[in-house]
Design an enzyme around this catalytic site. Structure first.
Site, PDB file in Angstrom:
ATOM      1  N   LYS A   1       0.954  -1.105   0.133  1.00 43.44           N
ATOM      2  CA  LYS A   1       0.045   0.355   0.168  1.00 43.44           C
ATOM      3  C   LYS A   1       0.908   1.306   0.025  1.00 43.44           C
ATOM      4  O   LYS A   1       2.121   0.854   0.576  1.00 43.44           O
ATOM      5  CB  LYS A   1      -0.768   0.386   1.505  1.00 43.44           C
TER       6      LYS A   1
ATOM      7  N   ARG B   1     -10.682   0.267  15.175  1.00 41.24           N
ATOM      8  CA  ARG B   1     -10.162   1.130  13.995  1.00 41.24           C
ATOM      9  C   ARG B   1     -11.086   0.500  12.963  1.00 41.24           C
ATOM     10  O   ARG B   1     -12.041   0.133  13.052  1.00 41.24           O
ATOM     11  CB  ARG B   1      -8.577   0.820  13.513  1.00 41.24           C
TER      12      ARG B   1
ATOM     13  N   TYR C   1      16.413  30.063   8.079  1.00 39.76           N
ATOM     14  CA  TYR C   1      15.178  30.816   8.759  1.00 39.76           C
ATOM     15  C   TYR C   1      15.203  31.243  10.139  1.00 39.76           C
ATOM     16  O   TYR C   1      15.969  30.242  10.919  1.00 39.76           O
ATOM     17  CB  TYR C   1      14.033  29.891   7.981  1.00 39.76           C
TER      18      TYR C   1
ATOM     19  N   MET D   1      12.439  24.825   2.459  1.00 40.92           N
ATOM     20  CA  MET D   1      11.334  24.065   0.986  1.00 40.92           C
ATOM     21  C   MET D   1      12.320  22.956   0.784  1.00 40.92           C
ATOM     22  O   MET D   1      11.504  21.907   0.058  1.00 40.92           O
ATOM     23  CB  MET D   1      10.157  25.266   1.119  1.00 40.92           C
TER      24      MET D   1
HETATM   25  C1  LIG Z   1       0.004  -1.219   6.518  1.00 40.13           C
HETATM   26  C2  LIG Z   1      -0.428  -3.115   7.348  1.00 40.13           C
HETATM   27  C3  LIG Z   1       0.410  -3.987   7.734  1.00 40.13           C
HETATM   28  C4  LIG Z   1       1.751  -3.968   7.423  1.00 40.13           C
HETATM   29  O1  LIG Z   1       2.220  -3.415   8.827  1.00 40.13           O
HETATM   30  P1  LIG Z   1       3.956  -3.343   8.948  1.00 40.13           P
HETATM   31  O2  LIG Z   1       4.141  -2.421   9.939  1.00 40.13           O
HETATM   32  O3  LIG Z   1       4.335  -2.164   7.522  1.00 40.13           O
HETATM   33  O4  LIG Z   1       4.217  -4.729   8.271  1.00 40.13           O
HETATM   34  C5  LIG Z   1      -0.654  -5.025   7.985  1.00 40.13           C
HETATM   35  N1  LIG Z   1      -1.748  -5.220   7.874  1.00 40.13           N
HETATM   36  C6  LIG Z   1      -2.618  -3.949   8.266  1.00 40.13           C
HETATM   37  C7  LIG Z   1      -4.245  -4.256   7.957  1.00 40.13           C
HETATM   38  C8  LIG Z   1      -1.931  -2.766   7.579  1.00 40.13           C
HETATM   39  O5  LIG Z   1      -3.269  -2.016   7.472  1.00 40.13           O
END
Ligand SMILES: *Cc1c(COP(=O)(O)O)cnc(C)c1O
Length: 376
Positions: free
Chosen positions: A49, A148, A268, A319
């Site tokens: 992702k 969540r 800055y 920046m």
């Molecule tokens: C992002 C995510 C992972 C991967 O987690 P890592 O700690 O990067 O290995 C696995 N399961 C879910 C549901 C996630 O959101």
């Protein structure tokens, strides 16, 4: 014969880029095999992702698929569609954020496996399966303590009404809140709750652990691991030495050097005043590249030519640029255009992250679009 345009463009772009981000695909592959042997007989899936945590979803997924990874996780539907365009149907692609209303047919068209995160999504999917007389692949997530994603305790009674002959889930999963803290009581609590919940869904594969969960032990492995940060070189066991290989090297180019007298201030807010005559190098990386302003006056970099001399970052990160102390480098040792390693073996993402009160994940996912990404 002239060179193909793509080659010319690539060379020019490398010359033009203010910084180069080297991504070591073979380190990712080696990290994959390390995790895979650790979790066998469970399968090791890869979480790609957020553009593979900023490193490039397509090249990363291609390298992992080539080395034998068969299951991939993304967060968004569009990430799944993009990934499917390079992976054949024999690869499983799970979409963690579930099915936005009305997108069911898109999942089917692209052979994507949604993770159903609430009872509405579950009910819709079951009726889709019923209408088409086909048990389309989908996973179910349970909330075991993060509050969540996933079906919560208050919704469990709804599961009694599901006919598992109509819909056979491909996966049941949950996610650990405190896996990077092995002694945290939540790990055992979530494990026990997950073991109980998975009984509610007969004959499904199960998945609980992400990178850190792998290191809690075999009980947490179930059938499938979802590895993300550890593939990309982040330390999944923060209290111990990192067993993973570093994957990235961020090399900024020197765009200017200058001498300043004792008493001159830098950047800055004039947050740094030279205690002596100094020499500075301006690097073409700034907070617009995801290099946090919180690093101001806190970190150092190295020149690959002089790897034992730390070059302190002085003043605030701007920046588009930052300023390094090169006073201790030999007078003629460094030139405009030279590369300076800002992130890499000398300064891994987890150590850097501490300086900005954050985690390696945020360092990676912030890596800017202006960097020229080079895969090795
Ligand atoms: C992002 C995510 C992972 C991967 O987690 P890592 O700690 O990067 O290995 C696995 N399961 C879910 C549901 C996630 O959101």
């Amino acid at each position: 014969m002239s060179q193909p345009y793509s080659l010319i463009d690539a060379t020019l772009f490398t010359q033009h880029a203010g910084a180069e981000l080297y991504i070591n695909l073979s380190a990712i592959v080696q990290n994959y095999h390390y995790l895979k042997q650790k979790v066998t007989p469970a399968q090791c899936g890869a979480v790609v992702k957020a553009n593979a945590y900023g490193l490039g979803m397509i090249p990363v997924a291609q390298a992992l698929a080539k080395t034998g990874c068969r299951e991939f996780f993304v967060a968004h539907l569009d990430e799944g569609i993009a990934l499917r365009s390079i992976l054949g149907k024999e690869y499983l692609i799970y979409v963690l954020h579930g099915v936005p209303h009305g997108t069911e047919s898109i999942y089917l068209e692209h052979h994507l496996i949604p993770i159903l995160n609430d009872v509405h999504q579950l009910r819709n999917w079951v009726s889709l399966c019923k209408d088409h007389h086909n048990s389309y692949q989908a996973g179910i997530q349970f909330d075991t303590g993060m509050s969540r994603f996933g079906i919560g305790q208050d919704e469990l009674f709804e599961l009694q009404h599901i006919d598992w002959n109509i819909f056979q889930p491909a996966l049941v999963m949950s996610h650990l809140a405190c896996a990077d803290t092995p002694n945290h009581p939540a790990n055992q609590q979530q494990l026990e709750q997950f073991q109980a919940l998975k009984q509610l869904v007969p004959n499904s594969r199960a998945s609980l652990a992400a990178s850190s969960g792998i290191f809690l032990g075999n009980n947490w492995h179930f059938d499938l691991i979802r590895a993300g940060i550890a593939l990309y070189g982040g330390n999944p066991i923060p209290d111990q030495p990192n067993p993973m290989q570093n994957v990235i090297s961020l090399q900024g180019k020197i765009i200017q050097t200058r001498y300043i007298p004792k008493g001159a201030s830098i950047g800055y807010g004039a947050t740094f005043t030279a205690p002596k005559d100094m020499r500075l190098a301006l690097i073409s990386i700034g907070y617009a590249d995801g290099f946090f302003r919180a690093f101001s006056n806190k970190i150092s970099a190295i020149s690959p030519k002089f790897p034992t001399i730390p070059l302190a970052l002085l003043g605030r990160v701007s920046m588009d640029s930052l300023c390094l102390d090169i006073t201790d480098l030999p007078e003629n040792g460094i030139q405009i255009g030279d590369k300076i390693e800002i992130i890499g073996n000398h300064y891994p993402i987890d150590i850097l992250a501490q300086q900005a009160d954050t985690i390696g994940y945020e360092i990676l996912t912030s890596l800017g679009n202006r960097y020229h990404r080079i895969y090795t």
